[in-house]
Write an enzyme that holds these catalytic residues in place. Sequence first.
Site, mmCIF file in Angstrom:
data_model
loop_
_atom_site.group_PDB
_atom_site.id
_atom_site.type_symbol
_atom_site.label_atom_id
_atom_site.label_comp_id
_atom_site.label_asym_id
_atom_site.label_seq_id
_atom_site.Cartn_x
_atom_site.Cartn_y
_atom_site.Cartn_z
ATOM 1 N N LYS A 237 0.867 -1.181 0.000
ATOM 2 C CA LYS A 237 0.000 0.000 0.000
ATOM 3 C C LYS A 237 0.900 1.226 0.000
ATOM 4 O O LYS A 237 1.575 1.509 0.978
ATOM 5 C CB LYS A 237 -0.928 0.010 1.208
ATOM 6 C CG LYS A 237 -1.874 1.195 1.167
ATOM 7 C CD LYS A 237 -2.889 1.147 2.283
ATOM 8 C CE LYS A 237 -3.903 2.265 2.135
ATOM 9 N NZ LYS A 237 -3.320 3.596 1.995
ATOM 10 N N ARG A 242 -2.981 9.314 -5.371
ATOM 11 C CA ARG A 242 -3.647 8.436 -6.335
ATOM 12 C C ARG A 242 -3.760 9.160 -7.667
ATOM 13 O O ARG A 242 -4.094 10.350 -7.696
ATOM 14 C CB ARG A 242 -5.032 8.088 -5.797
ATOM 15 C CG ARG A 242 -5.811 7.083 -6.621
ATOM 16 C CD ARG A 242 -5.408 5.672 -6.291
ATOM 17 N NE ARG A 242 -6.204 4.685 -6.991
ATOM 18 C CZ ARG A 242 -7.301 4.131 -6.511
ATOM 19 N NH1 ARG A 242 -7.765 4.491 -5.325
ATOM 20 N NH2 ARG A 242 -7.951 3.219 -7.196
ATOM 21 N N ARG A 257 -7.896 12.028 -7.293
ATOM 22 C CA ARG A 257 -9.100 11.392 -6.766
ATOM 23 C C ARG A 257 -10.308 12.288 -6.847
ATOM 24 O O ARG A 257 -11.432 11.826 -6.905
ATOM 25 C CB ARG A 257 -8.853 11.000 -5.315
ATOM 26 C CG ARG A 257 -8.877 9.526 -5.133
ATOM 27 C CD ARG A 257 -8.405 9.159 -3.785
ATOM 28 N NE ARG A 257 -9.515 9.069 -2.863
ATOM 29 C CZ ARG A 257 -9.448 8.419 -1.716
ATOM 30 N NH1 ARG A 257 -8.339 7.819 -1.363
ATOM 31 N NH2 ARG A 257 -10.470 8.375 -0.919
ATOM 32 N N GLU A 284 -0.439 5.055 -8.133
ATOM 33 C CA GLU A 284 -0.162 5.969 -7.032
ATOM 34 C C GLU A 284 1.181 6.662 -7.312
ATOM 35 O O GLU A 284 2.161 5.998 -7.661
ATOM 36 C CB GLU A 284 -0.102 5.154 -5.723
ATOM 37 C CG GLU A 284 0.009 5.963 -4.468
ATOM 38 C CD GLU A 284 -1.341 6.234 -3.767
ATOM 39 O OE1 GLU A 284 -2.417 5.848 -4.280
ATOM 40 O OE2 GLU A 284 -1.282 6.859 -2.700
ATOM 41 N N ARG A 404 -16.548 2.128 -2.668
ATOM 42 C CA ARG A 404 -15.710 1.575 -1.618
ATOM 43 C C ARG A 404 -16.318 0.219 -1.283
ATOM 44 O O ARG A 404 -17.288 0.143 -0.536
ATOM 45 C CB ARG A 404 -15.742 2.501 -0.394
ATOM 46 C CG ARG A 404 -14.698 2.212 0.638
ATOM 47 C CD ARG A 404 -14.796 3.199 1.776
ATOM 48 N NE ARG A 404 -14.459 4.567 1.369
ATOM 49 C CZ ARG A 404 -13.221 4.989 1.153
ATOM 50 N NH1 ARG A 404 -12.212 4.186 1.296
ATOM 51 N NH2 ARG A 404 -12.996 6.238 0.788
ATOM 52 N N LYS A 410 -7.898 -2.656 2.739
ATOM 53 C CA LYS A 410 -6.572 -2.159 3.129
ATOM 54 C C LYS A 410 -6.269 -2.563 4.565
ATOM 55 O O LYS A 410 -7.156 -2.547 5.422
ATOM 56 C CB LYS A 410 -6.508 -0.641 2.957
ATOM 57 C CG LYS A 410 -7.577 0.093 3.719
ATOM 58 C CD LYS A 410 -7.661 1.557 3.326
ATOM 59 C CE LYS A 410 -8.849 2.203 4.014
ATOM 60 N NZ LYS A 410 -9.247 3.473 3.461
HETATM 61 P P1 AMP Z 1 -6.604 5.243 2.414
HETATM 62 O O1 AMP Z 1 -6.145 6.508 1.741
HETATM 63 O O2 AMP Z 1 -5.844 4.888 3.627
HETATM 64 O O3 AMP Z 1 -8.100 5.210 2.559
HETATM 65 O O4 AMP Z 1 -6.279 4.061 1.408
HETATM 66 C C1 AMP Z 1 -6.816 3.965 0.140
HETATM 67 C C2 AMP Z 1 -5.854 4.496 -0.881
HETATM 68 O O5 AMP Z 1 -4.648 3.757 -0.909
HETATM 69 C C3 AMP Z 1 -6.333 4.374 -2.275
HETATM 70 O O6 AMP Z 1 -7.240 5.357 -2.633
HETATM 71 C C4 AMP Z 1 -5.044 4.514 -3.071
HETATM 72 O O7 AMP Z 1 -4.779 5.889 -3.295
HETATM 73 C C5 AMP Z 1 -4.002 4.017 -2.148
HETATM 74 N N1 AMP Z 1 -3.276 2.841 -2.598
HETATM 75 C C6 AMP Z 1 -2.003 2.645 -2.232
HETATM 76 N N2 AMP Z 1 -1.539 1.499 -2.730
HETATM 77 C C7 AMP Z 1 -2.530 0.930 -3.462
HETATM 78 C C8 AMP Z 1 -2.646 -0.282 -4.213
HETATM 79 N N3 AMP Z 1 -1.640 -1.136 -4.316
HETATM 80 N N4 AMP Z 1 -3.841 -0.533 -4.802
HETATM 81 C C9 AMP Z 1 -4.873 0.321 -4.686
HETATM 82 N N5 AMP Z 1 -4.821 1.480 -3.986
HETATM 83 C C10 AMP Z 1 -3.662 1.795 -3.376
#
Ligand code: AMP
Length: 546
Positions: A237, A242, A257, A284, A404, A410
């Site tokens: 991650k 993004r 985004r 990303e 979502r 995640k």
């Molecule tokens: P969060 O910002 O903590 O809600 O996590 C979601 C975000 O993680 C997504 O919107 C992406 O921008 C990011 N992201 C990072 N690595 C990845 C990945 N390998 N696949 C998809 N999204 C990812």
Amino acid sequence: MLRFAQTSESIAATSKKLEKTRIVAEYLVSLDLDDAARAALFFTGRAFPRFAEEVTQVGGSLIWQALAAVSGASAAEMEAAYRRYGDLGGAAGELLAGQTESRSLSLAEAQNALRELAARRGPGQKLDLLSHILRRVTPLEAKYFVKILTGELRIGLVEGLVEEALARAYKAQLADIQRANMLTGDIGETLRLASTGRLAEARLRLFHPVGFMLASAAETPEDLVSAFPQGGVAEDKFDGIRAQVHKGSGKVKLFSRTLDEIVEFPELEAPLRSLSGEFILDGEIVGWRNGRPVAFTEFQRRLGRKHAELFLPLELPASLIVFDLIWQNGELILDQPWTERRAWLEALLAPIRQPADSPAVQLSSPSPASAESDWEAAFQAALARGHEGIMAKAADSPYVPGRRGRYWLKLKRPLATLDVVVTAVEYGHGRRHAVLSDYTFSVRDGDRLLTVGKAYSGLTDAEIRELTGYFHQHTVEDQGFRLRVQPTIVLEVAFNNIQRSNRHESGFALRFPRIVRLRPDKPVAEIDTLERVRELYELQQGNQQR
Ligand code: AMP
């Protein structure tokens, strides 16, 4: 525009969703097609379709100045009107209520006015035009014109309900409307297609961004086993920005985004342009140095700067890590399972598979996982590589834009929480405009209290109501927009990370703080200290740089 505003008032007056969609649908079918398309767009709170590059760039302070000029109201009267509605549109309706020389605007005129506002350069010119418009229209129209400018009608009509209204008005399947709206990014265009029975002709167009697929949160590797009983794939991650890449006819554009264009990373364009054919990728953007990600807190210095810092791209080079492919050479591949999309993505990126060739564009490295120990190992390996956790993905899942869902989960490293005390409070916005729901909180440094952040979310309405009464009785100083209060309410707050900041007295700011719970059991003398914040900050920097 007057009928649009009156219709919006009736929509606001009912809380029943079915009733709201009925009102919208009846109104839309009563209009000619051009006006119906304009009204549908305005109902989503937008001045321009999602893909459009046009923005009015008319923010709250410009609207405030125009309202002051046109209404002649004093600052106190304006403040009071704003407080009553918690929204500039509502305040505009009230402040301009005495206006008599006004006449109604057509929807076409309203649209032209929005275009003209976007076209005018500089706040001075925009202010003149906005004042002129507000002077001419009826108060009710001013209310909704301003709401469109602020991007939200606040009448309980989300875009999903406008889609439902279209299905009802034009006797179409809701799923077909949703898909056409997702692909065209234009509710007005969707309406035209629906009204003529041509929804199946909706096409995704290059350089019109589509919604991003989002992930839900998982707490433990065990959760991932139950979410993906057949197994899935684990990817690092990446903690960055993004980006959706569109490439076609020799041109490359990146979208964020919020579906706005990202212009800060010119070094990504040439390598992306060198890839063959036309495509839309998802990935990303992260800072990359010596084969490791740079802490987001450092990398984000590149945001908002295009040409200002000539050397920043050299000092903090960006990498795009690509993890999905959603459209290629005219073909939409959203509905294909992840495994298929991945195979095409690998083929597309094959020429630059070696990071050494072109570190600016990289491919993510998913690994299969099914047992709890697989997920755990992937998670630990991701942390060791300097990432914030893993993304777990279902291998047979489609790409679902704008949702979502449970196909992507995640799993992030839990950060410590901090116990802090509330030292100042403010009124909230919208629904919360009459209660004190924004809390500035502090940590201890000896016997001083130093602010470290501001939180809006996490408490229930009942808790906020109770605290509002409490804070009114424990105000030390009324600063108008803000009340300084006695430091007695202790909160536990969670956050994404810690940044250095000049805004807060402690010199640090918690990023995305949210209230976990009230801690009435904890005396202020025992809350966390500045020293602890510093420790966590250093730990975080170390984790990112390891
Ligand atoms: P969060 O910002 O903590 O809600 O996590 C979601 C975000 O993680 C997504 O919107 C992406 O921008 C990011 N992201 C990072 N690595 C990845 C990945 N390998 N696949 C998809 N999204 C990812």
